[in-house]
Design an enzyme around this catalytic site. Sequence first.
Site: not given
Length: 283
Positions: A98, A100, A102
């Site tokens: 993953e 990310d 955010e």
Amino acid sequence: MMHKILILVTLIMAVVTSPAVADFNTDVSISWGGGRAKIEPGGQVLTLTLDQFSGSGFESKNSYLYARFDMQLKLVPGNSAGTVTTFFLTSQGPGHDEIDFEFLGNSSGQPYTVHTNIYVQGVGNREQQFRLWFNPTESFHTYTILWNPQRIMYMVDNIPIRVFNNNANQGIPFPTKQPMKMLASLWNADDWATQGGRVKTDWTMAPFTATYRNYNAQGCVVNGTWNSCGGNMNSMPWQTQGLDSNGRNRIRWVQEKYMIYNYCTDYKRFPQGLPKECKLPRF
């Protein structure tokens, strides 16, 4: 005459080499939210909303093994405390990879926190956090995740803010085998998102809305055992893109002025010693 030929050649090259902006209608699927995610007419704009009942999200229809993803975003304005707007890549199943991006909301007048993290085979703990040098709720800005065999790079308006190099030959995990999809979401995380959960979501301000625009993915599409890039991993600039001297100067500027957390300096968190990559040159 030669001048006109050069102009014509330049125009043809621009048409051939400039990637077309994706159409949300054909390139993504609304994955959750019960109608709170909406694609605007024309397919170039998608809005996600969050209310006290649910958030919303979407994902790319294609999976990629190495790619560059660009997304223009306008974040939730006003009192966005408790909300998290995301733009990230992830593989499926246990032991997932993953990457990310955010965006952690805050009280009115307070800056957003840009949270980045990288998971390899289910293990993350590679967080870096930043403030932005502009108000991300007033206009659209371009956020980029570049993932190629040499590195992962995060960019904001084409300014690099973070690089994670592939040092697998030194025993440092790097995502190289699991295809990933692009996902995006808007959801409530007031148990941790704003000041460690001390500031909660003000539902009188709902619904909260984040707007996505001009999604563009350039990458190696994976479908079963078929890979659109085949054996040619150097045919597009993103596949070998890195930092030149200007990029190194820019990332130093961002990290010196706007980085607010770096796992590589958190000695209390790693009393047995910092992760291996923290001991290598940053860029």
